[in-house]
Design a protein around this motif. Structure first.
Motif, PDB file in Angstrom:
ATOM      1  N   ASP A   1      -1.477   2.234  10.642  1.00  0.00           N
ATOM      2  CA  ASP A   1      -2.403   3.901   9.910  1.00  0.00           C
ATOM      3  C   ASP A   1      -2.280   3.471   8.339  1.00  0.00           C
ATOM      4  O   ASP A   1      -1.801   3.784   7.816  1.00  0.00           O
ATOM      5  N   HIS A   2      -3.626   3.427   7.551  1.00  0.00           N
ATOM      6  CA  HIS A   2      -3.943   2.758   6.117  1.00  0.00           C
ATOM      7  C   HIS A   2      -3.016   4.289   5.876  1.00  0.00           C
ATOM      8  O   HIS A   2      -3.097   4.174   4.316  1.00  0.00           O
ATOM      9  N   SER A   3      -3.269   5.262   6.010  1.00  0.00           N
ATOM     10  CA  SER A   3      -2.977   6.231   5.586  1.00  0.00           C
ATOM     11  C   SER A   3      -1.507   7.109   5.212  1.00  0.00           C
ATOM     12  O   SER A   3      -1.167   7.254   4.672  1.00  0.00           O
TER      13      SER A   3
ATOM     14  N   PRO B   1       1.968   6.627   4.246  1.00  0.00           N
ATOM     15  CA  PRO B   1       2.762   6.554   2.242  1.00  0.00           C
ATOM     16  C   PRO B   1       3.009   5.141   2.308  1.00  0.00           C
ATOM     17  O   PRO B   1       3.091   4.708   1.769  1.00  0.00           O
ATOM     18  N   ASP B   2       4.123   4.839   3.782  1.00  0.00           N
ATOM     19  CA  ASP B   2       4.566   3.489   3.490  1.00  0.00           C
ATOM     20  C   ASP B   2       3.892   2.109   3.251  1.00  0.00           C
ATOM     21  O   ASP B   2       3.712   1.022   2.329  1.00  0.00           O
ATOM     22  N   VAL B   3       2.525   2.414   4.444  1.00  0.00           N
ATOM     23  CA  VAL B   3       1.397   1.484   4.348  1.00  0.00           C
ATOM     24  C   VAL B   3       0.570   1.405   2.734  1.00  0.00           C
ATOM     25  O   VAL B   3       0.698   0.523   2.372  1.00  0.00           O
ATOM     26  N   VAL B   4       0.501   2.522   1.852  1.00  0.00           N
ATOM     27  CA  VAL B   4      -0.034   2.330   0.740  1.00  0.00           C
ATOM     28  C   VAL B   4       0.652   2.044   0.066  1.00  0.00           C
ATOM     29  O   VAL B   4       0.305   1.537  -0.740  1.00  0.00           O
ATOM     30  N   ALA B   5       1.745   2.257  -0.107  1.00  0.00           N
ATOM     31  CA  ALA B   5       2.601   1.692  -1.066  1.00  0.00           C
ATOM     32  C   ALA B   5       2.832   0.201  -1.169  1.00  0.00           C
ATOM     33  O   ALA B   5       2.578  -0.124  -1.991  1.00  0.00           O
ATOM     34  N   ILE B   6       3.198  -0.332   0.129  1.00  0.00           N
ATOM     35  CA  ILE B   6       2.662  -1.529   0.521  1.00  0.00           C
ATOM     36  C   ILE B   6       1.928  -2.631  -0.018  1.00  0.00           C
ATOM     37  O   ILE B   6       1.581  -3.424  -0.756  1.00  0.00           O
ATOM     38  N   VAL B   7       0.816  -1.464   0.809  1.00  0.00           N
ATOM     39  CA  VAL B   7      -1.004  -2.456  -0.154  1.00  0.00           C
ATOM     40  C   VAL B   7      -0.287  -2.145  -1.687  1.00  0.00           C
ATOM     41  O   VAL B   7      -1.274  -3.066  -1.889  1.00  0.00           O
TER      42      VAL B   7
END
Length: 394
Positions: A259-261, A263-269
């Motif tokens: 799930d690219h949207s 928030p945890d993924v966005v923060a790591i990216v």
């Protein structure tokens, strides 16, 4: 100079972005004086609501952009014979008051030539006019110099002669091309970035490597490593793979969707992007540059690379044009993460096209590379539309 308020301007769609275009002669000579004008035009900062309701912005990065277009200086004309216009791109922050001039926007670059003709900044040279033997349509090519990256960009689009004004008028409503993420069809605009390598860092591969290992720390783990291809063509970009990102996220298998949207993924990216920025010699605090994209094997036939792009800390609903062009170049760099995803028959062909699958559809890009590995050009097909011309309050 006293800047008029309201300020004459045009509001145009270029590719999958919209922005305000301004004739440079209507702005102060010093770029240092532009920020408050651009913030006012876009309705920034908007720290609470992030909707930019007091301006022309739309609350997302692809709708918070400005292009300043003007005639070339004599010095630039001498350096680049045949140059028609120059332009400067500004990415305007939404929640904050930042105005970023560090990179270019491929989507809005699509309409630089159109705006230049509409606003009387230049006229097409006779040598640039071509007639399509199949359709009979006449096209013109306008050569521009992007001041953010010091690169040449050609745009080629249909025109017609208008007797009343004795001038060539851009024609944008022909049934020629469609663009993923944009409804309907319109005239084809060919965007050609000449010698795009090193636009932000001076080198196509800022570290000299096709793949680097980036050491990152997440809120839950430290000392993690992830592979990245750090490529600088049209705009510097950090490329990672979905497989490697899954490992960082602790997802169990390749079949588990990301799930690219989230928030945890966005923060790591974003942590990965900032780490890549440092390795590329760029300022990690600037959100606009470098960009970052997650690459994956294609899910559909006829597509070579799947891509989820991030822009200004948010997953993009389509794919920024300059990032797509950079990815097209990366796919031709032996050993890069993009190279590994493309069939060998295409990587060996220096002029083959690459189809990219993004969240809104498919985008086709191309890169021309000579025998020595120098990138001669990066091309993409886009469309655009005039939305409004008049004056904007700031």
């Amino acid at each position: 100079m006293k800047v008029p308020n309201p300020l004459p301007a045009s509001f145009l769609r270029g590719g999958t972005s919209k922005g305000v275009y301004i004739n440079r002669t209507r702005l102060p000579v010093s770029q240092l004086l532009w920020d408050p004008i651009f913030l006012g035009i876009m309705g920034s900062p908007d720290p609470i609501h992030a909707r930019q309701l007091n301006g022309m912005g739309g609350g997302v990065s692809s709708l918070s952009k400005i292009c300043v277009v003007g005639p070339p200086s004599q010095e630039l004309r001498s350096r680049f014979p045949g140059l028609d216009v120059t332009y400067n791109f500004a990415q305007v922050g939404i929640r904050d008051g930042a105005v970023d001039y560090s990179g270019n926007c491929g989507n809005l670059s699509t309409m630089i030539g159109v705006f230049a003709l509409d606003d009387g900044i230049c006229k097409p040279k006779d040598s640039s006019l071509r007639k399509d033997p199949k359709t009979g349509a006449t096209t013109a090519t306008i050569r521009s110099f992007n001041e953010n990256t010091s690169k040449l960009v050609d745009t080629t689009f249909p025109v017609r002669w208008k007797d009343q004004t004795r001038s060539w008028i851009p024609v944008l409503d022909l049934d020629q091309a469609s663009l993923a993420g944009v409804p309907g069809r319109a005239s084809q605009i060919v965007l050609d970035f000449l010698f795009p390598g090193g636009a932000g860092t001076g080198k196509l591969l800022p570290t000299g490597n096709a793949v680097d290992m980036l050491r990152i720390d997440t809120p839950s783990k430290t000392g993690l490593s992830i592979r990245a291809s750090l490529v600088d063509a049209t705009n510097p970009t950090v490329f990672i793979t979905s497989q490697d990102l899954r490992e960082i996220l602790g997802l169990p298998s390749d079949s588990t969707p990301i799930d690219h949207s989230n928030p945890d993924v966005v923060a790591i990216v974003e942590v990965i992007r900032k780490t890549g920025a440092v390795r590329m010699g760029l300022d990690p605090s600037l959100q606009a540059q470098p960009k970052i994209a997650v690459l994956s094997p294609p899910s559909n036939a006829g597509v070579e690379i799947g891509v989820h792009a991030f822009s200004m800390g948010v997953v993009h609903k389509a794919c920024p044009a300059t990032l797509a062009l950079c990815l097209g170049v990366a796919s031709k760099i032996r050993g890069s993460l993009a190279w590994d995803l493309v069939p060998s028959s295409q990587t060996r062909d220096p002029n083959s096209l690459v189809n990219l699958q993004h969240p809104s559809g498919v985008l086709t890009v191309g890169a021309s590379i000579d025998a020595n590995g120098e990138v001669l050009s990066a091309k993409a097909v886009g469309t655009g539309k005039r939305l409004m011309t008049g004056s904007v309050w700031w």
